[in-house]
Design a protein around this motif. Structure first.
Motif, PDB file in Angstrom:
ATOM      1  N   LEU A  38       0.845  -1.162  -0.060  1.00  0.00           N
ATOM      2  CA  LEU A  38      -0.501   0.046  -0.011  1.00  0.00           C
ATOM      3  C   LEU A  38       0.662   1.558  -0.012  1.00  0.00           C
ATOM      4  N   GLU A  39       2.047   1.283   0.245  1.00  0.00           N
ATOM      5  CA  GLU A  39       3.142   2.459  -0.270  1.00  0.00           C
ATOM      6  C   GLU A  39       3.643   3.067  -1.493  1.00  0.00           C
ATOM      7  N   GLN A  40       3.509   4.403  -1.536  1.00  0.00           N
ATOM      8  CA  GLN A  40       4.001   4.396  -2.704  1.00  0.00           C
ATOM      9  C   GLN A  40       5.323   3.271  -3.777  1.00  0.00           C
ATOM     10  N   ALA A  41       5.199   3.557  -4.611  1.00  0.00           N
ATOM     11  CA  ALA A  41       6.440   2.924  -5.089  1.00  0.00           C
ATOM     12  C   ALA A  41       7.491   3.576  -5.812  1.00  0.00           C
ATOM     13  N   PHE A  42       8.381   2.854  -6.706  1.00  0.00           N
ATOM     14  CA  PHE A  42      10.002   4.020  -6.801  1.00  0.00           C
ATOM     15  C   PHE A  42       9.318   4.996  -7.930  1.00  0.00           C
ATOM     16  N   MET A  43       8.838   4.770  -8.500  1.00  0.00           N
ATOM     17  CA  MET A  43       7.912   5.544  -9.687  1.00  0.00           C
ATOM     18  C   MET A  43       6.472   5.519  -9.708  1.00  0.00           C
ATOM     19  N   GLY A  44       6.188   7.487 -10.106  1.00  0.00           N
ATOM     20  CA  GLY A  44       4.867   7.277 -10.452  1.00  0.00           C
ATOM     21  C   GLY A  44       3.824   7.184  -9.024  1.00  0.00           C
ATOM     22  N   TYR A  45       2.792   8.121  -9.014  1.00  0.00           N
ATOM     23  CA  TYR A  45       2.152   7.912  -7.743  1.00  0.00           C
ATOM     24  C   TYR A  45       0.928   7.456  -8.138  1.00  0.00           C
ATOM     25  N   LEU A  46       2.151   5.687  -7.954  1.00  0.00           N
ATOM     26  CA  LEU A  46       0.740   4.463  -7.382  1.00  0.00           C
ATOM     27  C   LEU A  46       1.713   4.202  -5.866  1.00  0.00           C
ATOM     28  N   PRO A  47       0.570   2.689  -5.732  1.00  0.00           N
ATOM     29  CA  PRO A  47       1.516   2.168  -4.815  1.00  0.00           C
ATOM     30  C   PRO A  47       2.174   0.849  -5.031  1.00  0.00           C
ATOM     31  N   ASN A  48       2.483   0.197  -4.661  1.00  0.00           N
ATOM     32  CA  ASN A  48       3.844  -0.785  -5.028  1.00  0.00           C
ATOM     33  C   ASN A  48       2.746  -2.457  -5.946  1.00  0.00           C
ATOM     34  N   ALA A  49       2.135  -1.884  -4.994  1.00  0.00           N
ATOM     35  CA  ALA A  49       0.583  -3.108  -6.045  1.00  0.00           C
ATOM     36  C   ALA A  49       0.578  -2.901  -6.908  1.00  0.00           C
ATOM     37  N   THR A  50       0.066  -1.769  -7.238  1.00  0.00           N
ATOM     38  CA  THR A  50       0.275  -1.617  -9.177  1.00  0.00           C
ATOM     39  C   THR A  50       1.564  -2.250  -9.235  1.00  0.00           C
ATOM     40  N   MET A  51       1.891  -1.482  -9.124  1.00  0.00           N
ATOM     41  CA  MET A  51       4.173  -1.656  -9.685  1.00  0.00           C
ATOM     42  C   MET A  51       4.268  -3.089  -9.938  1.00  0.00           C
ATOM     43  N   ILE A  52       3.917  -3.942  -8.746  1.00  0.00           N
ATOM     44  CA  ILE A  52       3.873  -5.456  -9.435  1.00  0.00           C
ATOM     45  C   ILE A  52       3.737  -5.743  -9.978  1.00  0.00           C
ATOM     46  N   TYR A  53       1.991  -5.695 -10.278  1.00  0.00           N
ATOM     47  CA  TYR A  53       1.026  -6.521 -11.300  1.00  0.00           C
ATOM     48  C   TYR A  53       2.113  -5.392 -12.691  1.00  0.00           C
ATOM     49  N   PHE A  54       2.184  -4.881 -12.600  1.00  0.00           N
ATOM     50  CA  PHE A  54       2.941  -4.268 -13.867  1.00  0.00           C
ATOM     51  C   PHE A  54       3.726  -4.659 -14.350  1.00  0.00           C
ATOM     52  N   GLN A  55       5.050  -4.621 -13.262  1.00  0.00           N
ATOM     53  CA  GLN A  55       6.005  -5.938 -14.163  1.00  0.00           C
ATOM     54  C   GLN A  55       5.821  -6.603 -13.568  1.00  0.00           C
ATOM     55  N   PHE A  56       5.448  -6.974 -13.212  1.00  0.00           N
ATOM     56  CA  PHE A  56       5.029  -8.987 -13.296  1.00  0.00           C
ATOM     57  C   PHE A  56       4.605  -9.458 -14.824  1.00  0.00           C
ATOM     58  N   VAL A  57       3.733  -8.368 -14.836  1.00  0.00           N
ATOM     59  CA  VAL A  57       3.145  -9.063 -17.001  1.00  0.00           C
ATOM     60  C   VAL A  57       4.253  -9.289 -18.045  1.00  0.00           C
ATOM     61  N   PHE A  58       5.299  -8.167 -17.798  1.00  0.00           N
ATOM     62  CA  PHE A  58       6.260  -7.908 -18.562  1.00  0.00           C
ATOM     63  C   PHE A  58       7.613  -8.888 -18.046  1.00  0.00           C
ATOM     64  N   ALA A  59       7.693  -8.941 -17.059  1.00  0.00           N
ATOM     65  CA  ALA A  59       8.424 -11.094 -16.995  1.00  0.00           C
ATOM     66  C   ALA A  59       7.859 -12.028 -17.343  1.00  0.00           C
ATOM     67  N   ALA A  60       6.265 -12.333 -17.034  1.00  0.00           N
ATOM     68  CA  ALA A  60       5.273 -13.158 -17.808  1.00  0.00           C
ATOM     69  C   ALA A  60       5.719 -13.616 -19.365  1.00  0.00           C
TER      70      ALA A  60
END
Length: 473
Positions: free
Chosen positions: A102-124
Motif C-alpha cells: 500500500l506504500e508509494q512505488a519507487f516511480m509514479g503516484y502509484l502503490p507498490n501493488a500496482t507496480m508489482i502487477y505491472f512489472q509481473f506481466v512483463f516478466a511473464a
C-alpha cells in the motif's frame, strides 16, 4: 458508506496517489497480460501442427502462472528492490507484506501493488516468448523447472541492471523505454540458447510444420498488437502526453513494418504471406519498444521500414547461409523476431532519441545522457551522441552475454534432473502422449478416438464409428 473504525480516509486514498494514473496503470498491465493470456496462448496453439496445439498453448499458460508466484515471492524485489550485489536486488518476501503493497512505488503516484502487477506481466511474457523457440519438443517437466530458474537468475538481473534506478546500466544512461533489451533481446537470445541445448524437433516436424488454424493465429496476433498499447503506453507510469506518443509511435512503426515485410514477400516469393505479415508485425512491435516514447513520428516510420526488412533478410536469406543458425531449431524464429529486432531497436534508439522527449520520460535535464546521435550532431553535442550509441551497444553485449551464460547453466542443471527433450515416441505422437489430451477431438472414417481423460474420470469412451461412416456428436 462509512469507513471501518480502524481505517482513516487518507489511508484508502493517500495524498500521493493519482487515481487517473493508477487506473491507467492497472488497465495497461491488464492489456499486457492479455497479450499472453489468451493472446500468445492462442497464437502458439494455432501456429503449430495439430498434434502440438495443446502442449504449445499450455507452455504459455503455465509460464504465466508460475512467473506470478515467483514474482510476488522474490522476483520483484530482486529486480527493483534494495541492492544486493552489483547487478541484482536483494531476495525478499516484502512483496507479500500488506504495508509495503500500500506504500508509494519507487516511480509514479502509484502503490507498490500496482507496480508489482505491472512489472509481473512483463516478466511473464518474456518467458512465454522464450517458449516460442522450444515448441514441439521440450519436455514439459523440464520447462516447468526452466521457468522458475530463468525468471529468478536471468530476468531479475537484466531488469535490475537496466530498469532499476540503482542498476549499473540505468546509471550510465541506457535507453530501454519498455523492454527492447530486458524483454525482447533477452527472450530472443535465451530462446535460441535453450533451443541449442534442448535439441531439434523430429525430422518430419522440421521439414513440414504447418499451422493448424491460421485464422486463430491471426486472432492471437491481433491481441498481441492491441495489447502493446499497454506495453508501451504504460511505461511512463503516468497518464501523460509521452504515453500517448508512445502508443501512436508503436502503431505507426508496426504498420510500416508489416507492410514492408509483406512487400518483400510479394517481391521475392510472388505471394502475400499471412504468416510473413504476422512476423513483420511482431518485428515492428519489438523494434519500437526501446524507443516508443522518446522518438518522433518520422523516426518511428524509419524504424518500421528497417524492422520490416533487416529481420526479413536475416530470417529469409542469412539464416539459410549461416551454419550456426541452421544448426539450432528455433521453432518460432524468436532469434530473428526478438533478438535481431530488439538489438536493431536499441541501436536506432541511440540514433533517434529526442533529448526533449527523453527529459519528459526520465524527468532529468542532462545533456550528457539521453540524446540520440542524430540530435547530438545537429546540436553540437557530438560526444554525448556517440556516447549514447556506445551505451546502447554495451547494453546489447551485456544482455547477450548474460543470457547465453545463465541460460546454458540452467539447461545443464535441469538435464541432471530430467531430460530436456521429449522421447522419440512422444515426439511422434504429440499432445496425447504428453497430456492425454488433444486439441481437436474429431473421429470417424475408420479411426478410433480414445478419450483417456474421460476414462480417467470414470466415464466411458466414445463409441467407435463403423467403418466408412462419420459419427456426429
Amino acid at each position: 458508506m462509512s469507513l471501518p473504525a480502524n481505517l482513516q480516509p487518507d489511508e484508502a486514498s493517500p495524498y500521493w496517489l493519482n487515481k487517473g494514473d493508477n487506473a491507467w496503470q492497472l488497465t495497461a498491465a491488464t492489456l499486457v497480460g492479455l497479450q499472453s493470456v489468451p493472446g500468445l496462448v492462442i497464437l502458439y496453439g494455432s501456429i503449430v501442427k495439430k498434434k502440438w496445439a495443446v502442449n504449445s498453448a499450455f507452455m504459455a499458460l503455465y509460464a504465466f502462472a508460475a512467473v506470478l508466484v515467483c514474482w510476488v515471492g522474490w522476483g520483484y524485489q530482486m529486480s527493483f528492490g534494495k541492492k544486493f550485489i552489483h547487478f541484482m536486488g536483494r531476495p525478499d518476501v516484502k512483496s507479500l507484506n500488506e504495508k509495503f503493497l500500500l506504500e508509494q512505488a519507487f516511480m509514479g503516484y502509484l502503490p507498490n501493488a500496482t507496480m508489482i502487477y505491472f512489472q509481473f506481466v512483463f516478466a511473464a511474457i518474456t518467458l512465454i516468448l522464450i517458449a516460442g523457440a522450444l515448441l514441439g519438443r521440450m519436455n514439459f517437466h523440464a520447462w516447468m523447472l526452466f521457468v522458475l530458474l530463468w525468471v529468478t537468475f536471468s530476468y531479475t538481473i537484466g531488469a535490475y541492471s537496466l530498469w532499476c534506478p540503482d542498476g549499473w546500466l540505468a546509471k550510465k544512461g541506457i535507453i530501454d523505454y519498455s523492454g527492447g533489451y530486458v524483454i525482447h533481446l533477452s527472450s530472443g537470445v535465451a530462446g535460441f540458447t535453450a533451443a541449442y541445448w534442448v535439441g531439434p524437433r523430429a525430422n518430419k516436424d522440421r521439414e513440414r510444420f504447418p499451422p493448424n488454424n491460421i485464422l486463430l493465429m491471426l486472432a492471437g496476433a491481433g491481441l498481441l498488437w492491441m495489447g502493446w498499447t499497454g506495453f508501451n503506453g504504460g511505461d511512463p507510469y503516468t497518464v501523460s502526453t509521452d504515453a500517448s506518443l508512445a502508443v501512436l509511435n508503436t502503431d505507426v512503426c508496426t504498420a510500416t513494418s508489416l507492410l514492408t515485410w509483406l512487400f518483400l514477400d510479394i517481391l521475392f516469393f510472388g505471394k502475400p504471406s499471412v504468416i510473413g505479415a504476422t512476423q513483420g508485425m511482431i518485428t515492428g512491435l519489438v523494434c519500437i519498444t526501446p524507443a516508443a516514447g522518446v522518438v518522433q513520428g518520422w523516426a518511428a516510420i524509419i524504424m518500421g521500414f528497417l524492422s520490416g526488412s533487416i529481420p526479413w533478410y536475416t530470417m529469409m536469406v542469412l539464416h539459410k547461409k549461416s551454419w550456426l543458425l541452421k544448426q539450432v531449431d528455433d521453432t518460432m524464429a524468436v532469434f530473428h523476431t526478438h533478438a535481431v529486432a530488439g538489438s536493431l531497436g536499441g541501436i536506432l534508439t541511440g540514433f533517434f532519441a529526442n533529448p526533449k522527449l527523453c527529459r519528459l520520460f526520465y524527468l532529468v535535464d542532462d545533456w550528457q545522457h539521453y540524446i540520440g546521435l542524430f540530435y547530438g550532431l545537429e546540436s553540437g553535442h557530438h560526444t554525448a551522441g556517440f556516447k549514447q550509441i556506445g551505451i546502447q551497444l554495451l547494453g546489447i553485449v551485456f544482455v547477450i552475454g548474460l543470457n547465453v551464460v545463465v541460460t546454458s547453466l540452467i539447461c545443464l542443471l535441469i538435464r541432471l534432473v530430467v531430460p530436456l527433450r521429449l522421447t522419440d515416441e512422444e515426439l511422434q505422437i504429440g499432445d496425447d502422449a504428453i497430456h492425454g489430451e488433444e486439441a481437436y477431438a474429431l473421429w470417424g472414417d475408420g479411426e478410433k478416438y480414445e478419450s483417456r481423460i474421460n476414462s480417467f474420470y470414470g466415464g466411458e469412451d466414445f463409441p467407435t464409428a463403423p467403418k466408412g461412416e462419420v459419427q456426429m456428436a
